[in-house]
Each structure stands twice: as C-alpha cells, then as structure tokens.
Design an enzyme around this catalytic site. Structure first.
Site, PDB file in Angstrom:
ATOM      1  N   GLY A  42       0.830  -1.200   0.000  1.00 24.04           N
ATOM      2  CA  GLY A  42       0.000   0.000   0.000  1.00 24.04           C
ATOM      3  C   GLY A  42       0.863   1.248   0.000  1.00 24.04           C
ATOM      4  N   LEU A  45      -0.985   7.414   2.492  1.00 25.11           N
ATOM      5  CA  LEU A  45      -0.184   8.231   3.407  1.00 25.11           C
ATOM      6  C   LEU A  45       0.651   7.358   4.334  1.00 25.11           C
ATOM      7  CD1 LEU A  45      -2.503  11.181   4.421  1.00 25.11           C
ATOM      8  CD2 LEU A  45      -0.561  11.179   2.861  1.00 25.11           C
ATOM      9  N   GLY A  47       1.492   4.009   4.050  1.00 27.58           N
ATOM     10  CA  GLY A  47       2.444   3.137   3.362  1.00 27.58           C
ATOM     11  C   GLY A  47       3.589   3.893   2.724  1.00 27.58           C
ATOM     12  N   HIS A 268     -20.309   9.308   6.792  1.00 24.71           N
ATOM     13  CA  HIS A 268     -19.992  10.722   6.642  1.00 24.71           C
ATOM     14  C   HIS A 268     -21.256  11.489   6.265  1.00 24.71           C
ATOM     15  CE1 HIS A 268     -18.084  14.387   5.425  1.00 24.71           C
ATOM     16  NE2 HIS A 268     -16.930  13.943   5.843  1.00 24.71           N
ATOM     17  N   SER A 286     -16.202  17.713   1.428  1.00 23.19           N
ATOM     18  CA  SER A 286     -15.539  17.920   2.707  1.00 23.19           C
ATOM     19  C   SER A 286     -16.509  18.470   3.733  1.00 23.19           C
ATOM     20  CB  SER A 286     -14.391  18.901   2.557  1.00 23.19           C
ATOM     21  OG  SER A 286     -13.961  19.281   3.838  1.00 23.19           O
ATOM     22  N   ARG A 332     -19.539  13.525  13.315  1.00 24.12           N
ATOM     23  CA  ARG A 332     -20.075  12.884  12.121  1.00 24.12           C
ATOM     24  C   ARG A 332     -21.219  11.913  12.388  1.00 24.12           C
ATOM     25  NH1 ARG A 332     -14.429  11.782   8.811  1.00 24.12           N
ATOM     26  NH2 ARG A 332     -14.207  13.954   8.221  1.00 24.12           N
ATOM     27  N   LEU A 443      -5.722  11.579   8.182  1.00 24.48           N
ATOM     28  CA  LEU A 443      -4.446  11.936   7.568  1.00 24.48           C
ATOM     29  C   LEU A 443      -3.370  11.977   8.643  1.00 24.48           C
ATOM     30  CD1 LEU A 443      -5.646  14.781   5.155  1.00 24.48           C
ATOM     31  CD2 LEU A 443      -5.481  12.336   4.728  1.00 24.48           C
TER      32      LEU A 443
END
Lengths: 640, 271
Positions: A42, A45, A47, A268, A286, A332, A443
C-alpha cells in the site's frame, strides 16, 4: 493459537510513555540496517511515508500498490485537512486537548496511550510536511492558516485548498520517489497482494499477482507491513475508491491475525445523495462545508416546495436546534443519524426524499461571495459537475454515506499484529479512533504511523529477531501459499456461472447498508447473518468471469476482492451483533437514551473485540482486550 | 456543457466506438457497442460498467480502463472521448463526465491516451510510469523524516504559496500529453517543477531540479513543447501554460549559471 491480546502499552505516566518507550526499544546498528528487508503493501499516506522513512534509515524496502502509480492511493481524495496540536491560533489547543478530543470523539473505545502518542507527534507531522513543500494554506503574513473542523472547538486543522489529502500524499510520494531513485526502495506498481506467508510463527513474505502479466510471485522479507486502507467498500456504495478492498487484511486474518472492531464504521454526513441503481460510488464533499453551511429540512413532512418558497420559520435547522453549542459542527455520527431521522420522518428533500439541505445563503451574506468561492470553490464546482445544480443559488443536498472504517487488524502499541513481524498501519489497523473518528484525524494517523511510529517500532522487532538465515522462496510455506492463490484464481475463472462480480457485490452492499448501516438491531443483523452466507454460497457456484489469468483482467481482480468481502461482511455483522451497546459510529437501536442518543454500556463493553479465525466453516473466536482509562474519566458523550 | 436530453423509458441511446486491443503486442481496432438502460445522471464510467456487465453476460472479455477514486482527484481515469482528453467538459476528468453532456443518439469514440511515452497495456489502459520517472529525477525536496524546523519558521508570502498550490494541483493524469501533437509532457513537468521551485523550501535544489526533470522528460520519449497550448485546454485541474514559461525560465537561468543535469543518462534511465 494465542487467546490473549496484549497491547504492550509501556508503563509510566501517559505523557512520558512514548519517550520512555523510544528509549527502551532496541536499535538496529546503522551499518546493519541495510541487511534487513521490509515489505510495505500500500502506498497511501501510511504506506508511502513508512516506506520512504524506513528507506532513509537504511532498510531495504519493497513497496507494492495495485494502482499504476503509488501517487494514486485513496488518501489522495481526502479533502478537509489534517489536525496538528500546534496552537498557532492561540485558542487554547494543546497536545492534551487533541488527545482528549480524540478519546471523547472515539466514544471512549480507543487506547489512551496510542491516542496520546498520536497527539504528540501531530506537531512533527506538520513540520515534516512543510519541509517537503506541501503548500498548506497561509495567511497574508506568510504563516500557516488553520480552521476549525468537525467537532473541534479550536482551530487546529491545516489544509491545502480542498485537496489536503492529495498534497500530503504527493509529499509522501515525493519522499518515496527520492528513495526509489536511490535504489533503496523497489517499487512494484500494478501488483496486488493475495496472501501473507508465515514461517515458524513469523510473517516472512507475501504472495502477489502482477496485474498486467498475471504472474503470481512470492517475496521474502524480515517484516511485512500492511498499509492497505479500510474496508468501506463492503457496503458497495461508499466514498472509497473503486479499488479499495479488504483482501490484504482479511487474508492476514485468515492466517491468524486478529481483526479488531470491524463493526466500527463511519458514516460521513456530507455526501451527494444517490440517484439510482447504476451508481458506482458516492462522492463526499468535505465536511469543512459545515463550518459555514447550515443544515436544514422543511418542518412539514412531504413539503416539496422549492427552497425559495419555504419561509425561514418553516425550516428546521435540526442540528442547531438539537445541539446548540456544536450546531452544524456536531460529530459525524451524530450529524449523520440526525439526517437519517429527519428523512425517516418524511422531511427529506430531493429524489426519494433521501437528502437534507446544506445552505450557504446566510454565510454568503455574512462573508461575501468571494470568500465562499475562495474557501469552497472546488467543492461547489464538484457538486455542480455531479448534480448539474448551482449551489451558489440553491442549497446543496447532502446525505450520509459510508466513509471510513475505524476497525481493522488488531495491533499492539508497536503497531504489530498478534503475528510477530506482521505490522499494520493507517486506516488498515484499528488503533487510534475508537468507535468514531474525528474529522482531519485520518491523515494525521496515517502519517503518524508511517513517519514517526513504525520506523522506530519495527527496528525494535528487527533488532530482537533471532539471527538466522532468511528462508528462501523455495520454502514449503511459500510454495503452498502460491499454490493456494493459483487454485483460487482457477476456481474463479472456471465456474462459468451466470452472475457478475458486480451483481454479487451490489447485493452484499444492500444487505450491509440496510441491516448494518447507520442504525442496527438484533433482528436485522440476524437476517444479514443468514443472507450473507447464502449469497456467498451462490457466488462460489454461479460466478461468471471472462478473459484469462495471464493478462490484465479487471473482472478477475474484482472477483477476488468480492470473494473476501462476502466473508468479511459476515464478520462485520457478527461483531455488530455481539456488541449490544451503542458507541460512536455503531448505533444499536436497543441501546439508546430516552431522547434517542447513543447509550454506551461501559460495564460490559469496555473492550476491543479481537476476532480470531478458527478456520473455514468455523465460528471465529472473540478475544477481548480490556480498555483501561487511567487519565480520562469516561463520560457520556454530549454535544448539546 | 451541452444540452440535456430527457432519457426515454428504454434509456438514452448511445453508440460507443471503443478501442479494443488485447495487449501491447497485438494490433487493436474499434468495436461498436450499444449499452442499454443509460440515463442522464449516469457517469461516463458507469456507462462502461454497464457495458461490461453486458459483455460478461455474453461471455466476452470486458473493456479494461483505468479508474479508481471516481471523484476527479486520483488521476487514474484517462480516456480520449471524441478526440478530446477527458471528454467535452472543461476542468473535469472522465469520471466526472455525465451522460447529460451527450445527446440521445450520439456516437462516441473512446480511445486510450496515445503517445510514444505511454504504451498501451490493454484496451484503454496505458502505461504512464514515465511520469513517475520524471518525479524520481528531482520532483522532491531532499529532506529526511525528522529534524524539520517548526512549520512557521519560514514565512511564505500568501501569493507565492497560492501560486505553488495552483501548480501542485496537477493530478498526473496525462491528458496534457494525450492532447499534445508532440506528445510533450511539459505541462505536467513544469507544474511539478514550479510547485517546488516557487517555495523557499525548494530553492536549494532549484537548478538541479529543473535540469534533471527536463532531462528525464526528454529521455522518457516525450516530445518538445511548441506552445500550442492544447494541454491547458484539456487539463482537468486547469493548470495554466504560464508554468511552462516559468520552468523554461528556471531552465535557462540554470544553464546560464553554468549548471548541468547532475543525473547522467544511465541514472536517468534507472531513475
């Protein structure tokens, strides 16, 4: 087989655990690092950052991705931002506050020590990314800009227009590219991992399929790192990329790795509503949109007047009404469930009544059109492209969709699974978000694991490995795993039944969404647990594939992933069935407060559910890792 | 956006002429298909999904095409639609094109990216690894993990930061190459160079970066830029050609300073 899962959390005060652990861990002598080889599957971010960093340290790294380039992993689609406890805005943020918010947001189902470490290294991530040239948004004075984001009362989110994920991934990808050029990372694009190989109890390699030539290959190493993302696509429709799948982690589960909390899925709230059966994916916008947009539906059920004819007093701003202090920024799960409630009550808008308005009229008046364009221009454009509507003039319509999965392979504090040498990072593991993830934290976790945690902890593992010769690819376990993979491909291609992989996936997704979606109950889950095995049985008799295995064959790739989803979906429902409490993204209708809020059952469910496979056809064993809260007092989450 | 037709009960009628090529070694040709049950709010790739379902049911090999995020950011999807990279709409990837952009009864020709540096793998799938090679030649800032100074140590004027961001938006899809009669990747390469060369963090390696990345670009078999600007017209992220001018300027300055690419031919090849 192990029947306990030991988190290996270091002793000592919470704030000192990571520093102390870093000191206690064994180091690999710099001259010896090049003698170790690590496989990273993978290139998102987690990996990409892990592969780059380990290569910088001197390890030999082999990196794999199924996409045509490591830059395309789905981290790229993250829009909103990344949290960092910098307190640049002088608004009272701190490592402790980010830690506390994450624990509370996760509904007290995450490990304190992991989350504290995440908050600690969050500040290093921002520095690292800036040094790499990630073009974060800035103020006129030239310093970094921040915004407040989903569920946070401080401005700690760093962002790059509406494409923070792409910019962070390009940063990690550039670091990875530099190492590839140096020759210390060998990159295998368009290559899919199909099994993990375990020799003498340690993860020693993987079996892959070259997606262009169809060649099945084996790779040996001293440790294997899975950074293969989440399993949201078990629902068929989700905000995940089409290729996202559970195969790597699920096949590791079948080889003995515990799978933790699969029922913790995140819905979401701000996605573009579904238009029909042909739909292949749901597009997220977003949730930074909720900073300025106001969510509402008509007060009267079935009111289908155009927006301009619905007067202010006949609108129900339900989030502001129910959660006065957080309003439109409620977490959320709460925002999603509230949207479902009003739609179930017949107040939904748009085709099928499955949507609520997200209105920027008031914000445009307050901030001006120009500011709205600057903040959200690309999101408004995206909405227009997909729906053909202009959100500057009429409010957007949004509806919740599966977005992120908090569950994943069980890992200890070192991010190692219960199989020695098998590590798991990023969304693929379960460790940091508890039962619900806060916005802009995915992230952060991916990069924390990849840049700042795994490169240390993997050294500790390698340094203590017995000094023996690395097994060869002719070892019986490699041969067996390779043969098993070959056999499965042959079976899939030779069935020559009537139904496509997509039709099975679609049907599975419907079961999952209806019976194990935003709200779950015993009867529905029991039904799903009946239906999924039956569907799986049909799959293995009635699948239709064309093409062969020696060429690019996208239907074959898809079928292999659907086969795993058909088993994994059952595990997810079983976990949801077993956890009779509500917590975070897991809402059991039987466990709610009188006013319809999620009700945890700390006495009976304060644990991580680690599921261990007992072999085909046998029920998995549930192993519980107790969650101990030393620092934070567990409280009922309230955002009123 | 072109006019919207209402879909009939049988669905919208569209004839697809699709490039079919079993693999790199075998010659390809166009094959016509008329998938059923199409609707205006369907995406272009969802139409291909439907076609593939029909092909599977008929026992034929499905049409291969690259796609992943289906939200216009991963840069995987890559189709020439009626001779235009990513189809009829501006600032938009193929996955974001919907059938409302076509008329009932339209015939649509679908081809892979065609460029020497992007060999066809199968059907509509091409090999774009040459882009990765360009990045490996210098599309990074040489900092290892750890030891980075505080993020606010170096103020970056908002104007510069915004410009860098405009360049950094490139999703590496390759439309610029497909649209260019020279098969040049200068829009891609210059955007990547500019993103880093504009920022103070990227200044230290500014000259080597531009020289090495352009050397890698040329070596990969991309053509030279002759400023036709067709790349800008199809770029889904609307990256302006002014970045090509900027990269050329950086290139000239580097040469004037007497700098040479630090990567030799062999290193460019292995990069």
């Amino acid at each position: 087989m192990a029947t306990t899962l030991n988190s290996n959390i270091p002793s000592g005060p919470l704030a000192q655990k990571w520093d102390k652990h870093k000191f206690d861990m064994k180091l690999v002598n710099p001259a010896n690092k090049r003698k170790y080889s690590v496989i990273v599957v993978g290139t998102g971010l987690a990996g990409a950052s892990a592969a780059a960093t380990m290569s910088e340290l001197g390890y030999n790294v082999q990196s794999f991705c199924f996409q045509d380039s490591p830059r395309r992993a789905h981290s790229i689609a993250a829009q909103g931002g990344i949290n960092g406890a910098k307190n640049y805005q002088n608004d009272g943020d701190s490592v402790y506050r980010l830690f506390y918010d994450t624990i509370k947001g996760g509904d007290f189902r995450a490990r304190e020590a992991n989350v504290y470490r995440l908050a600690q290294v969050s500040v290093n991530i921002i520095d690292q990314c800036v040094a790499q040239g990630v073009p974060f948004a800035r103020e006129y004075g030239g310093l970094l800009a921040n915004r407040s984001f989903g569920g946070a009362q401080v401005s700690r989110t760093f962002y790059a227009k509406g494409q923070t994920g792409q910019q962070l991934l390009l940063g990690a990808y550039s670091a990875l590219s530099r190492q590839i050029a140096k020759g210390s990372v060998t990159m295998h694009p368009r290559t899919e991992m199909l099994d993990v190989v375990i020799i003498d109890g340690r993860a020693r390699g993987i079996v892959t399929r070259n997606l262009v030539t169809g060649k099945i290959e084996t790779h040996v190493a001293d440790a294997v790192v899975l950074a293969t993302g989440g399993y949201g696509n078990v629902y068929y429709l989700s905000t995940n990329a089409q290729g996202c799948n559970v195969s790597a982690t699920y096949r590791a589960y079948k080889k003995g790795a515990a799978f933790a909390n699969p029922c913790y899925t995140q819905i979401h709230p701000t996605c573009i509503p579904v238009t029909g059966d042909h739909q292949s994916k749901l597009t997220l916008m977003s949730e930074s949109l909720r900073n300025d947009g106001r969510v509402w539906v008509p007060k009267r059920a079935g009111d289908n007047r155009p927006v301009s004819q619905i007067p202010e007093e006949e609108r129900d701003y339900f989030l502001e009404r129910k959660y006065p202090s957080f309003g439109n920024l409620a977490p959320r799960d709460i925002a999603s469930r509230s949207a479902k409630e009003v739609c179930d009550a017949g107040q939904g808008v748009g085709p099928g009544g499955l949507g609520v308005y997200l209105d920027f009229a008031e914000a445009t008046k307050r901030l001006g059109h120009k500011t709205i364009v600057e903040r959200y221009g690309n999101l408004f454009q995206m909405y227009n492209t997909i729906t053909g509507e202009n959100a500057y003039e009429v409010p957007m319509r949004i509806y919740p969709a599966i977005h992120y999965t908090m569950g994943g392979l069980w890992v200890d504090y070192n991010l190692m699974s219960n199989i020695p040498g098998l590590f798991c990072i990023g969304e693929a593991n379960f460790s940091d978000h508890g039962a619900n993830r806060l916005g802009a934290s995915a992230l952060m976790q991916g990069l924390s694991d990849g840049y700042f945690v795994l490169p240390y902890t993997i050294g500790n593992y390698l340094a203590q490995m017995p000094k023996e010769k690395r097994p060869g690819l002719d070892h019986a376990e490699f041969k067996k795993a390779e043969a098993d993979v070959q056999a499965q491909i042959k079976t899939l291609l030779n069935m020559k039944g009537k139904r496509s992989p997509r039709s099975f996936h679609h049907e599975l997704g419907k079961i999952m969404w209806e019976k194990c979606g935003m709200a779950r109950n015993h009867a529905g889950l029991a039904e799903a647990l009946q239906k999924i095995p039956a569907l799986r049985e049909e799959f293995w008799q009635n699948l239709n594939l064309t093409g062969d295995s020696n060429n690019l064959n996208q239907s074959l790739e898809y079928a292999g992933r659907v086969a795993d989803f058909l088993e994994f979906g059952e595990l997810l429902c079983l976990d949801a069935q077993t956890r009779t409490e509500s917590c975070g993204g897991h809402f059991r209708e039987e466990s709610q407060t009188p006013d319809g809020e999620a009700k945890r059952d700390d006495e009976n469910f304060s644990f991580v559910s680690g599921w261990m496979s007992q072999g085909p056809g046998k029920a998995p064993e549930l192993v519980k890792e107790p969650l101990v809260y030393e620092e934070v007092h567990m409280s009922q989450r309230s955002y009123k | 956006m072109t006019t919207t037709d209402s879909s009939t009960a049988q669905g919208k009628k569209i004839t697809l002429r699709i490039w079919r090529q079993p693999n790199a070694q075998t010659a390809g040709s166009f094959v016509e298909y008329q998938p059923k049950g199409l609707a205006d709010d369907m995406s272009f790739l969802e139409m291909l999904d439907i076609l593939n379902e029909e092909l599977l049911a008929r026992g034929e090999d499905t049409v291969s095409f690259d796609h992943d995020c289906r939200e216009g950011i991963c840069g995987s999807c890559s189709l020439m639609i009626n001779g235009r990279a990513h189809g009829p709409n501006e600032g938009c990837t193929t996955c974001q094109v919907h059938l409302r952009s076509f008329r009932d009864g339209d015939t649509i020709t679908v081809e892979p990216w065609r460029a020497r540096a992007f060999p066809v793998i199968k059907d509509l799938v091409v090999d774009r690894s040459a882009f990765d090679k360009i990045i490996q030649a210098g599309g990074y800032i040489s900092v290892n993990t750890g030891g980075a100074p505080d993020g606010n140590t170096i103020p970056v004027p908002k104007l510069i930061s915004d410009q860098a961001m405009d360049a950094a938006q490139c999703i590496g899809c390759g439309a610029c190459v497909a649209a260019c009669k020279n098969g040049s990747a200068m829009l891609f390469t210059s955007a990547k160079i500019s993103h880093l060369n504009l920022l103070p963090q990227g200044k230290a390696e500014k000259d080597e970066r531009v020289l090495n990345m352009i050397a890698a670009h040329d070596h990969a078999g991309f053509g030279a830029c002759s400023n036709t600007n067709s790349c800008e017209a199809v770029c889904p992220k609307e990256i302006p050609v002014t970045f090509i001018a900027k990269a050329n300027r950086d290139y000239a300055w580097a040469l004037l300073k007497g700098k040479q690419p630090t990567l030799g031919q062999k290193e460019v090849e292995s990069a």
